[in-house]
Write a protein that holds these residues in place. Structure first.
Motif: not given
Length: 512
Positions: A318-343
């Motif tokens: 599921x982390x592939x969404x944060x590593x590839x899909x998220x920056x595809x939409x947002x133009x940046x990687x998620x920050x630590x707080x966003x990753x923590x909420x996701x996890x």
């Protein structure tokens, strides 16, 4: 210093052997390759060139005249090939007029008499010299660049494997593959039925991504052909349709298997045929009804230990969404707080899977991996392919993989029909089958799979240069929206809604 460092040698006792070598090399050469073909008059250069071009064209009867007088002949094969014969070349400068550089840039180039224009030898990725011997017939001396040598070595090893399997003179042709690094070939031999050769060298592990381990180790991706051979055998023993393993070299990564045909589970408009998907669900219900075995025999004494679809594998996917899909939409990687909420949200869902019904999940049940065989009966009417990444995990994963086919539009009504069919069969097999529990597991696993696939399809676009996978994203988003309606996924639905991850317009148009 010569670019051609690696050397190979093949004895060619007759013209048929020369043609086989040409066809074998045609399987692995690509756009930008330059093949320089040397040898005295009568050494077999024209015979080699003709067989090479016919193999690329997939037409053994293709007329391939020698371009001795025209100097160049273009064939619209895949890739396009330009055949140069420089025997009558007056001056090397004439190469520009012949369009040599453009031919290299736009296709594959085959050059006879390259010595007449040393620049062609300097740009060659492969130099083949044919010589005649007094006793053993013709010999091919092959020198190659580092990149081409890897491909040449692989195709020659495949030929050696076929010879050891008793098919030294078999014809080989390219066969449609998948998104992986594996290659497939169709193999035809006198006295044998149609066969498929899988060429799957050991997986090259990437850099560490978590806890000092590469992604493949965490996700339990198959690293050799051993799992494929073992799972194929287990499926066959369970009475299901699967390729028959005719021979295999587990160390080298070659598998020779039966060709199951070309029947598909879609109609002429590329829509799912409900009855064929139901037949696949019946096979799946039969497979899931048997307790999973962790150790499966493969070939000889080799045993495959089926890995678990554990928290590490679930979460890295599921982390592939944060590593590839998220920056595809947002133009940046998620920050630590966003990753923590996701996890946090996903870990709570993974906790719920702790006592899910276990099965050997085949992992990739979608229409390109299913073969419809109308001449077979019962559970063998549908055959299953591409299962080397199987793991022991929640049975609902495979049901979600099929009912939410990532490669074809699956209407909600048909998805529910397939679910009802599977659940009905399982309930008939097992009087204590828990329908409500299965519905919960299905919701979690379908969301997990769709989340992973969003990341994979963007990765295939950005890393591997395959933009065609982006067209599937709206479908995966619609599947996610269906899954998120289950109450167990309330927190995940809120998270994806807050992040606007299911905005299909943005996903389709970003960076295209």
């Amino acid at each position: 210093m010569s670019r051609l460092s690696s050397a190979f040698e093949r004895t060619l006792p007759d013209e048929a052997a020369t043609a086989r070598l040409a066809a074998d090399l045609a399987l692995v050469l690509k756009q930008g390759d330059v093949v320089a073909l040397s040898g005295d008059l009568g050494a077999g250069k024209t015979h080699f060139a003709r067989a090479f071009i016919r193999a690329l064209a997939g037409d053994p009867a293709l007329e391939v005249p020698s371009p001795t007088y025209t100097l160049a002949q273009i064939y619209e094969t895949r890739p396009k090939v330009t055949h140069f014969d420089l025997y009558r070349l007056g001056d090397e400068s004439e190469l520009d007029e012949l369009g040599f550089e453009e031919a290299v840039e736009t296709g594959l180039v085959l050059v006879e008499w390259p010595e007449r224009a040393p620049d062609t030898l300097a740009s060659a990725s492969l130099h083949i010299e044919l010589t005649d011997g007094p006793a053993s017939g013709r010999t091919a001396h092959i020198r190659a660049t580092e990149d081409a040598a890897k491909r040449v070595a692989r195709t020659l090893a495949a030929r050696d494997f076929l010879a050891q399997a008793g098919f030294a003179e078999a014809d080989r042709a390219p066969f449609q593959g998948d998104a992986s690094a594996r290659r497939y070939e169709s193999v035809a031999a006198h006295g044998a039925g149609p066969m498929i050769l899988m060429d799957s060298p050991a997986l090259v592990l990437g850099p560490p991504v978590r806890d000092g381990l590469p992604y493949a180790r965490i996700a339990h991706t198959a690293e050799t052909v051993l799992p494929f051979v073992a799972i194929a055998r287990a499926l066959s023993e369970a009475g299901l349709g699967a390729p028959a393993i005719l021979d295999a070299n587990l160390d080298a990564g070659f598998v020779l298997m039966s060709d199951l045909g070309r029947g598909i589970v879609l109609d002429e408009t590329n829509c799912p045929i409900p009855e064929r998907y139901e037949a696949t669900m019946a096979a799946l219900a039969h497979w899931h009804a048997h307790p999973p075995r962790r150790e499966l025999p493969a070939l000889g004494d080799a045993v495959h230990v089926v890995p678990p679809f554990d928290r590490g594998a679930l979460s890295i996917e599921v982390s592939l969404l944060l590593d590839w899909y998220w920056p595809h939409l947002r133009g940046r990687l998620p920050d630590e707080a966003e990753r923590q909420r996701f996890e946090t949200v996903w870990n709570a869902l993974f906790d719920r899977l702790g006592d899910a019904e276990p099965a050997i999940v085949l992992r990739d049940l979608q229409w390109p991996n299913l073969v419809w065989r109308p001449d077979e009966a019962g559970l063998k009417q549908v055959a299953i392919l591409d299962f080397q990444d199987a793991m022991i995990g929640p049975s609902a994963y495979d049901v979600a993989s099929l009912a939410q086919d990532a490669r074809v539009d699956m209407p909600l009504e048909l998805e529910q029909r397939l679910l009802d069919h599977y659940i009905g069969l399982r309930a008939a097999q097992d009087g204590i089958f828990d329908r409500a529990r299965f519905a919960q597991d299905y919701a979690i696993m379908s969301a997990q799979r769709s989340t992973k696939i969003l990341g994979i399809f963007v990765r295939l676009f950005r890393r591997d240069g395959k933009p065609q996978y982006l067209r599937h994203i709206p479908r995966i988003q619609s599947y996610l929206q269906r899954s998120l309606m289950h109450p167990v996924l309330g927190d995940l639905a809120a998270l994806y809604r807050d992040w606007a991850l299911l905005d299909d317009t943005a996903a389709r148009t970003q960076d295209l």
